[in-house]
Design a protein around this motif. Structure first.
Motif, PDB file in Angstrom:
ATOM      1  N   CYS A 122      46.801  37.717  36.524  1.00  0.00           N
ATOM      2  CA  CYS A 122      45.766  37.172  35.631  1.00  0.00           C
ATOM      3  C   CYS A 122      44.368  37.532  36.121  1.00  0.00           C
ATOM      4  CB  CYS A 122      45.929  35.668  35.456  1.00  0.00           C
ATOM      5  SG  CYS A 122      45.459  34.657  36.871  1.00  0.00           S
ATOM      6  N   HIS A 123      44.182  37.713  37.429  1.00  0.00           N
ATOM      7  CA  HIS A 123      42.870  38.119  37.930  1.00  0.00           C
ATOM      8  C   HIS A 123      42.563  39.564  37.539  1.00  0.00           C
ATOM      9  CE1 HIS A 123      42.135  34.848  41.230  1.00  0.00           C
ATOM     10  NE2 HIS A 123      42.130  34.371  40.005  1.00  0.00           N
ATOM     11  N   ARG A 124      43.540  40.441  37.668  1.00  0.00           N
ATOM     12  CA  ARG A 124      43.331  41.828  37.229  1.00  0.00           C
ATOM     13  C   ARG A 124      43.048  41.884  35.733  1.00  0.00           C
ATOM     14  NH1 ARG A 124      48.207  44.619  40.716  1.00  0.00           N
ATOM     15  NH2 ARG A 124      46.934  45.274  42.502  1.00  0.00           N
ATOM     16  N   ARG A 125      43.799  41.125  34.990  1.00  0.00           N
ATOM     17  CA  ARG A 125      43.651  41.120  33.534  1.00  0.00           C
ATOM     18  C   ARG A 125      42.259  40.607  33.144  1.00  0.00           C
ATOM     19  NH1 ARG A 125      48.506  38.106  31.055  1.00  0.00           N
ATOM     20  NH2 ARG A 125      49.563  39.942  31.883  1.00  0.00           N
ATOM     21  N   THR A 126      41.794  39.562  33.794  1.00  0.00           N
ATOM     22  CA  THR A 126      40.483  38.986  33.478  1.00  0.00           C
ATOM     23  C   THR A 126      39.353  39.936  33.846  1.00  0.00           C
ATOM     24  OG1 THR A 126      41.350  36.752  33.829  1.00  0.00           O
ATOM     25  CG2 THR A 126      38.960  37.017  33.870  1.00  0.00           C
ATOM     26  N   LEU A 127      39.448  40.566  35.017  1.00  0.00           N
ATOM     27  CA  LEU A 127      38.394  41.494  35.437  1.00  0.00           C
ATOM     28  C   LEU A 127      38.332  42.712  34.516  1.00  0.00           C
ATOM     29  CD1 LEU A 127      38.779  41.327  39.318  1.00  0.00           C
ATOM     30  CD2 LEU A 127      36.782  40.595  37.990  1.00  0.00           C
ATOM     31  N   ARG A 128      39.491  43.211  34.116  1.00  0.00           N
ATOM     32  CA  ARG A 128      39.484  44.364  33.193  1.00  0.00           C
ATOM     33  C   ARG A 128      38.918  43.951  31.833  1.00  0.00           C
ATOM     34  NH1 ARG A 128      41.329  49.422  33.281  1.00  0.00           N
ATOM     35  NH2 ARG A 128      41.671  50.451  31.275  1.00  0.00           N
ATOM     36  N   PHE A 129      39.294  42.766  31.374  1.00  0.00           N
ATOM     37  CA  PHE A 129      38.772  42.212  30.121  1.00  0.00           C
ATOM     38  C   PHE A 129      37.242  42.164  30.162  1.00  0.00           C
ATOM     39  CE2 PHE A 129      37.233  38.226  28.167  1.00  0.00           C
ATOM     40  CZ  PHE A 129      37.633  38.387  26.845  1.00  0.00           C
ATOM     41  N   LEU A 130      36.687  41.607  31.228  1.00  0.00           N
ATOM     42  CA  LEU A 130      35.238  41.508  31.347  1.00  0.00           C
ATOM     43  C   LEU A 130      34.585  42.880  31.482  1.00  0.00           C
ATOM     44  CD1 LEU A 130      34.897  38.449  33.765  1.00  0.00           C
ATOM     45  CD2 LEU A 130      34.369  38.499  31.324  1.00  0.00           C
ATOM     46  N   ASN A 131      35.240  43.770  32.222  1.00  0.00           N
ATOM     47  CA  ASN A 131      34.656  45.095  32.439  1.00  0.00           C
ATOM     48  C   ASN A 131      34.578  45.896  31.151  1.00  0.00           C
ATOM     49  OD1 ASN A 131      33.492  47.065  33.992  1.00  0.00           O
ATOM     50  ND2 ASN A 131      35.229  47.387  35.335  1.00  0.00           N
ATOM     51  N   GLY A 157      28.210  20.860  42.109  1.00  0.00           N
ATOM     52  CA  GLY A 157      29.634  20.754  41.849  1.00  0.00           C
ATOM     53  C   GLY A 157      30.381  21.807  42.642  1.00  0.00           C
ATOM     54  N   PHE A 158      31.567  21.451  43.160  1.00  0.00           N
ATOM     55  CA  PHE A 158      32.382  22.445  43.861  1.00  0.00           C
ATOM     56  C   PHE A 158      33.861  22.170  43.661  1.00  0.00           C
ATOM     57  CE2 PHE A 158      31.858  19.102  47.029  1.00  0.00           C
ATOM     58  CZ  PHE A 158      33.066  19.061  47.728  1.00  0.00           C
ATOM     59  N   ASP A 159      34.644  23.221  43.865  1.00  0.00           N
ATOM     60  CA  ASP A 159      36.099  23.120  43.739  1.00  0.00           C
ATOM     61  C   ASP A 159      36.712  24.202  44.616  1.00  0.00           C
ATOM     62  OD1 ASP A 159      38.564  22.161  42.929  1.00  0.00           O
ATOM     63  OD2 ASP A 159      38.192  22.440  40.780  1.00  0.00           O
ATOM     64  N   PHE A 160      38.029  24.270  44.647  1.00  0.00           N
ATOM     65  CA  PHE A 160      38.718  25.241  45.509  1.00  0.00           C
ATOM     66  C   PHE A 160      39.824  25.931  44.716  1.00  0.00           C
ATOM     67  CE2 PHE A 160      41.956  26.758  48.362  1.00  0.00           C
ATOM     68  CZ  PHE A 160      41.222  27.345  49.388  1.00  0.00           C
ATOM     69  N   GLY A 161      40.020  27.235  44.995  1.00  0.00           N
ATOM     70  CA  GLY A 161      41.111  27.953  44.351  1.00  0.00           C
ATOM     71  C   GLY A 161      41.046  29.444  44.594  1.00  0.00           C
ATOM     72  N   PRO A 162      42.052  30.184  44.111  1.00  0.00           N
ATOM     73  CA  PRO A 162      42.062  31.642  44.246  1.00  0.00           C
ATOM     74  C   PRO A 162      40.839  32.265  43.579  1.00  0.00           C
ATOM     75  CG  PRO A 162      44.200  30.827  43.529  1.00  0.00           C
ATOM     76  CD  PRO A 162      43.250  29.680  43.423  1.00  0.00           C
ATOM     77  N   THR A 163      40.215  33.204  44.257  1.00  0.00           N
ATOM     78  CA  THR A 163      38.973  33.814  43.780  1.00  0.00           C
ATOM     79  C   THR A 163      39.044  35.327  43.915  1.00  0.00           C
ATOM     80  OG1 THR A 163      37.738  31.882  44.572  1.00  0.00           O
ATOM     81  CG2 THR A 163      36.469  33.879  44.082  1.00  0.00           C
ATOM     82  N   ALA A 164      38.624  36.034  42.882  1.00  0.00           N
ATOM     83  CA  ALA A 164      38.505  37.492  42.940  1.00  0.00           C
ATOM     84  C   ALA A 164      37.032  37.859  42.827  1.00  0.00           C
ATOM     85  CB  ALA A 164      39.300  38.152  41.821  1.00  0.00           C
ATOM     86  N   ILE A 165      36.565  38.702  43.746  1.00  0.00           N
ATOM     87  CA  ILE A 165      35.157  39.119  43.769  1.00  0.00           C
ATOM     88  C   ILE A 165      35.095  40.631  43.643  1.00  0.00           C
ATOM     89  CG2 ILE A 165      32.991  39.085  45.065  1.00  0.00           C
ATOM     90  CD1 ILE A 165      34.026  36.646  46.556  1.00  0.00           C
ATOM     91  N   SER A 166      34.311  41.127  42.693  1.00  0.00           N
ATOM     92  CA  SER A 166      34.223  42.566  42.475  1.00  0.00           C
ATOM     93  C   SER A 166      32.878  42.889  41.830  1.00  0.00           C
ATOM     94  CB  SER A 166      35.381  43.036  41.580  1.00  0.00           C
ATOM     95  OG  SER A 166      35.424  44.446  41.500  1.00  0.00           O
TER      96      SER A 166
END
Length: 513
Positions: A72-81, A395-404
């Motif tokens: 889902c991270h790859r899919r989201t980044l490609r979607f945004l790109n 505000g803050f939270d925690f979870g898997p993060t992709a940075i590019s």
């Protein structure tokens, strides 16, 4: 790694920033002035139209898999790109200025035709419709990348333009009501379409709406067509899509490949990132937003001397928030989003994130952000700067993060995505200027001390660094204890007292169901 906040260190940094913006220049913008690399101590007063695009279905893509993993991270980044490239092409060809592209949200400014507000609003509507039409055809069925569904807000008026960013990453930032109102129109609702404020409607002769109907009433097809005819853009959907496809052929996006970053995250070189060299790991995401800042700008924008205080406040406060996040707590700022700072931090190793430790450090960092914010206001006022009633919502939270970084070589924008990014922003939005809120994921995995601090409401008013250290230490939080032990070496009175004094801060709603 032990992270801490210290009064003297913060005061010295703040005083240096205040000295840097002691002499500020306010200039009315004219067409020959460049908006690139504006000096820190200068601002332009500019009349323009502001356009915000919110991609409404990005949250759905992040939730397209049960587990928030690589897919889902790859899919989201490609979607945004894909969609960012298309929008960048539209703005470039249509003569608009891209201000910011932060994940699902785009901010652009239309400042031509000069001396013609109605003409600028017509052009903004035409560009907005072009964006909507193009993004409806830029998905990829084979890659399970949907077309983008957009909601667009438009306002017009006077704003202050200042420098946004540091260290070679500079772009203009617009402060004031037009940007803020356009942003709220794009995000405060679920219906798709183009929404205009009453100021923008008046500029093109449309009937004004009741205040409660502005965010509920998109432009009709006939109204959009009339704007398109008046604007007479030199580009259209077919020409943009053709150019976009050629861009993707000449400079393919490629697969998003991930590796971890070794803590501290402040060492991450974001400029070196690309789809094939992206980062992915569990992090705490933090949003810190200066509350009441738009009203503060509006109250001071017309007077040169008062407008100078706006510039001073913005640069001093944001620089100090950035310093606390990165220098004091080893985090990494992703973006300045107007008067808001967004960043990430983590504890652990190159191989594994210390989940509980990261949440504890984020709690201490949130307290330090407020301590530095309060100190910055105090030092600004002591130097004769009017700060009105500014606050800080965290505000803050925690979870898997992709940075590019997205886009094409030479024109890339930094990006951090994950459910945690949306979650931390949601937490910040539910806060007043005195409150700090923790997301449900972070709350569930936090130490007992952190959960006790925030209570069932997961929010607390007036949380400073000393409050956080004392409370967490008294309740046995390992990260806070390590901070306390380290602090003993320099004999900080406030921290030394924490070892002896139990602390139970008031937690709004802690006993509510």
């Amino acid at each position: 790694m032990v992270h801490s906040w210290k009064y003297d260190r913060a005061k010295n940094a703040i005083d240096k920033r205040i000295e840097n913006v002691k002499d500020v220049t306010i200039v009315d913008w004219t067409r020959e002035k460049s908006l690139e690399s504006i000096p820190t101590n200068k601002a332009y007063r500019m009349d323009a139209v502001h356009l915000y695009v919110d991609i409404m279905n990005m949250r759905g893509i992040l939730n397209s898999t049960d587990v928030e993993g690589v897919t889902c991270h790859r899919r989201t980044l490609r979607f945004l790109n894909l969609h960012y490239r298309a929008v960048e092409r539209i703005l470039s060809d249509a003569g608009a200025l891209r201000v910011d592209f932060h994940n699902q949200r785009l901010h652009a400014v239309i400042y031509k035709p000069y001396d013609d507000e109605g003409g600028r609003v017509n052009k903004a509507v035409a560009i907005a419709q072009l964006i909507s039409d193009v993004l409806a055809e830029t998905g990829e069925e084979d890659e399970q990348i949907p077309d983008a569904e957009v909601r667009i807000g438009i306002d017009t008026g006077l704003a202050l333009v200042v420098n946004n960013g540091r260290n070679g990453y500079r772009e203009p930032l617009f402060l004031g009501s037009p940007a803020n109102k356009a942003a709220k129109l794009s995000s405060n609702g679920t219906a798709l379409g183009i929404f205009l404020t009453n100021d923008a409607r008046r500029a093109i002769g449309l009937k004004e709406l009741a205040n409660d109907q502005v965010s509920k009433t998109p432009l009709g097809a006939a109204e959009v067509e009339a704007c398109q005819e008046e604007a007479a853009l030199d580009v259209n959907k077919d020409s943009i899509i053709t150019s976009w496809k050629q861009d993707n052929k000449n400079s393919p996006i490629g697969s998003f490949e991930f590796s971890r970053s070794t803590p501290p995250l402040r060492n991450l070189d974001i400029v070196s990132l690309s789809p094939g060299n992206s980062r992915r790991m569990g992090t705490a995401s933090i949003y810190a937003d200066i509350d009441n800042f738009t009203a503060y700008v509006d109250a001071h924008i017309d007077d040169d001397e008062e407008a100078k205080d706006v510039v001073r406040c913005l640069h001093v406060i944001r620089a100090e928030l950035d310093r606390v996040l990165s220098a004091d707590f080893g985090g990494r700022r992703i973006r300045f989003i107007g008067d808001c700072v967004h960043g990430h931090l983590l504890e652990g190793t190159a191989y594994e994130t210390d989940v509980e430790g990261s949440v504890s450090t984020a709690t201490l960092c949130a307290g330090a952000l407020r301590s530095s914010f309060n100190l910055a206001l105090e030092r600004l006022r002591s130097n004769g700067v009017d700060t009105d009633d500014l606050g800080l919502a965290i505000g803050f939270d925690f979870g898997p993060t992709a940075i590019s970084r997205l886009g094409m070589r030479g024109s890339r924008v930094r990006c951090a995505i994950g459910r945690v990014v949306l979650g931390s922003e949601d937490e910040q939005k539910r806060c007043s200027g005195e409150e700090t809120a923790i997301g449900m994921v972070a709350y569930d995995i936090a130490s007992d001390a952190v959960r006790e601090l925030f209570g069932e409401s997961r929010s607390i008013s007036g949380l400073t660094y000393d409050d956080a250290v004392q409370s967490l230490t008294a309740d046995g939080d390992a990260t806070a204890k390590a901070t306390l032990v380290a602090a003993y070496t320099i004999t900080s009175p406030a921290v030394a007292r924490a070892a002896e004094t139990p602390f139970r801060p008031y937690c709004a709603g802690a006993n509510s169901e």
